[in-house]
Design an enzyme around this catalytic site. Structure first.
Site, PDB file in Angstrom:
ATOM      1  N   HIS A  99     -61.855  65.866 -11.160  1.00 50.39           N
ATOM      2  CA  HIS A  99     -61.091  65.252 -12.252  1.00 50.39           C
ATOM      3  C   HIS A  99     -59.582  65.391 -12.093  1.00 50.39           C
ATOM      4  O   HIS A  99     -58.829  64.906 -12.953  1.00 50.39           O
ATOM      5  CB  HIS A  99     -61.539  65.819 -13.602  1.00 50.39           C
ATOM      6  N   HIS A 124     -64.525  69.753 -20.952  1.00 49.60           N
ATOM      7  CA  HIS A 124     -63.336  70.588 -20.841  1.00 49.60           C
ATOM      8  C   HIS A 124     -62.107  69.817 -21.310  1.00 49.60           C
ATOM      9  O   HIS A 124     -62.110  68.583 -21.307  1.00 49.60           O
ATOM     10  CB  HIS A 124     -63.145  71.040 -19.391  1.00 49.60           C
ATOM     11  N   ASP A 126     -59.030  70.105 -19.883  1.00 48.84           N
ATOM     12  CA  ASP A 126     -58.181  69.791 -18.726  1.00 48.84           C
ATOM     13  C   ASP A 126     -56.703  69.768 -19.101  1.00 48.84           C
ATOM     14  O   ASP A 126     -55.916  68.973 -18.580  1.00 48.84           O
ATOM     15  CB  ASP A 126     -58.599  68.474 -18.072  1.00 48.84           C
ATOM     16  N   HIS A 139     -58.100  70.527 -11.224  1.00 47.28           N
ATOM     17  CA  HIS A 139     -58.903  69.589 -12.020  1.00 47.28           C
ATOM     18  C   HIS A 139     -58.944  70.001 -13.495  1.00 47.28           C
ATOM     19  O   HIS A 139     -59.408  69.236 -14.337  1.00 47.28           O
ATOM     20  CB  HIS A 139     -60.313  69.406 -11.440  1.00 47.28           C
ATOM     21  N   ASP A 229     -69.669  65.863 -16.783  1.00 46.20           N
ATOM     22  CA  ASP A 229     -70.084  67.140 -17.364  1.00 46.20           C
ATOM     23  C   ASP A 229     -70.018  67.146 -18.893  1.00 46.20           C
ATOM     24  O   ASP A 229     -70.379  68.136 -19.534  1.00 46.20           O
ATOM     25  CB  ASP A 229     -69.325  68.328 -16.757  1.00 46.20           C
TER      26      ASP A 229
END
Length: 298
Positions: A99, A124, A126, A139, A229
């Site tokens: 990512h 997540h 990020d 990522h 995910d």
């Protein structure tokens, strides 16, 4: 509609072997034929070049961020590919890879649009930086960098300054946030819809709110970044950081359908397929199922 398919075979952002084989696996699973089924013109731009960097050199360009220079270089190339596709009135569909490529996608889209919104569908946030990341894996940093927070070569990627305003960022499905990410989300007042929030108020309610906020602003383009995910870990064994209590397949498809049907989405990522971790191609098949669904909605 013209579709520009861009593969980014990178694992430097997640520092885990296998993510770089995602684009190849999706091509083996006939992703181009799947998209063409929906009468789209597909221009396969191939895979971006990813240089080989020895593992012992991962901290060569930054003491806390792994593989910083190749991540920045690859994302700069991606940004230009995305910008060029949008300039050609084509829809950039970017397949990863990890990512970290979200930074390049957003940067290219931001240069094209006057006021970009980003919908980040991910387990997540990020939104780590080199100062908050427990792992040093980039990522986990692309969205923070796109907001102008973090290491300068990332925040100034493709062009100087932030790529998206905090008001225009919508994180959906997060359930594994680091302390620094929670703090940054509060400081910037990001539109953060954790899985707990979604379960409390309902998925449809969250989607409706996001769409209304985008439509009531002066946004002229939206980038949708979909990390597999976000799905429950039982569905995606072939991804690097699976998390339980995620979306089931029907919910994942609802998210995609509702956003894509608005016509607001002008570019999209599908990331974090790791064939090395997959079990009997379960995750690859799910990704192809999602791709079929995505282009049914566009």
């Amino acid at each position: 509609m013209d579709i520009s398919l861009i593969g980014v075979p990178i694992m430097y952002g997640c520092d885990r072997q296998g993510a770089q084989y995602g684009p190849k696996k999706l091509r083996q699973k006939a992703i181009i034929d799947i998209i063409r089924r929906h009468k789209e013109n597909v221009y396969d731009l191939g895979n971006l070049f990813v240089p080989h960097i020895p593992e012992e050199d991962k901290y060569a360009h930054h003491e806390k961020i792994k593989y910083l220079k190749p991540v920045v270089d690859i994302n700069t190339n991606l940004a230009h590919s995305v910008f060029s596709a949008l300039t050609s009135k084509s829809f950039p569909f970017i397949i990863g890879g990890d990512h970290s490529i979200g930074l390049g996608s957003i940067s290219g889209s931001s240069k094209f649009h006057n006021n970009l919104a980003v919908i980040w569908v991910d387990a997540h946030g990020d939104i780590n930086t080199h100062e908050t990341s427990p792992s040093g894996n980039s990522h986990g940093m692309p969205l923070a960098a796109a907001l102008g927070v973090g290491e300068p070569s990332m925040t100034n990627l493709y062009f100087n300054g932030p790529k998206v305003k905090p008001d225009n960022v919508f994180i959906i499905g997060a359930r594994d946030l680091d302390e620094g990410e929670i703090k940054l989300a509060k400081e910037l007042k990001l539109n953060l819809y954790t899985m707990d929030n979604i379960r409390k108020v309902g998925l449809e309610s969250v989607i409706k709110e996001v769409i209304e906020k985008i439509e009531n602003s002066n946004v002229d383009g939206t980038h949708l970044s979909f990390d597999i995910d976000v799905m429950d870990k039982s569905l995606v064994p072939g991804t690097g950081t699976p998390v339980d209590k995620g979306f089931n397949l029907e919910e994942g498809k609802i998210v995609l359908k509702e956003f894509l049907n608005t016509g607001l989405i002008k570019s999209m990522d599908l990331v974090e397929l790791n064939p090395n971790l997959d079990e009997n191609d379960t995750t690859a098949k799910l990704c192809i199922d999602l791709v079929d669904w995505i282009f049914k909605q566009l």
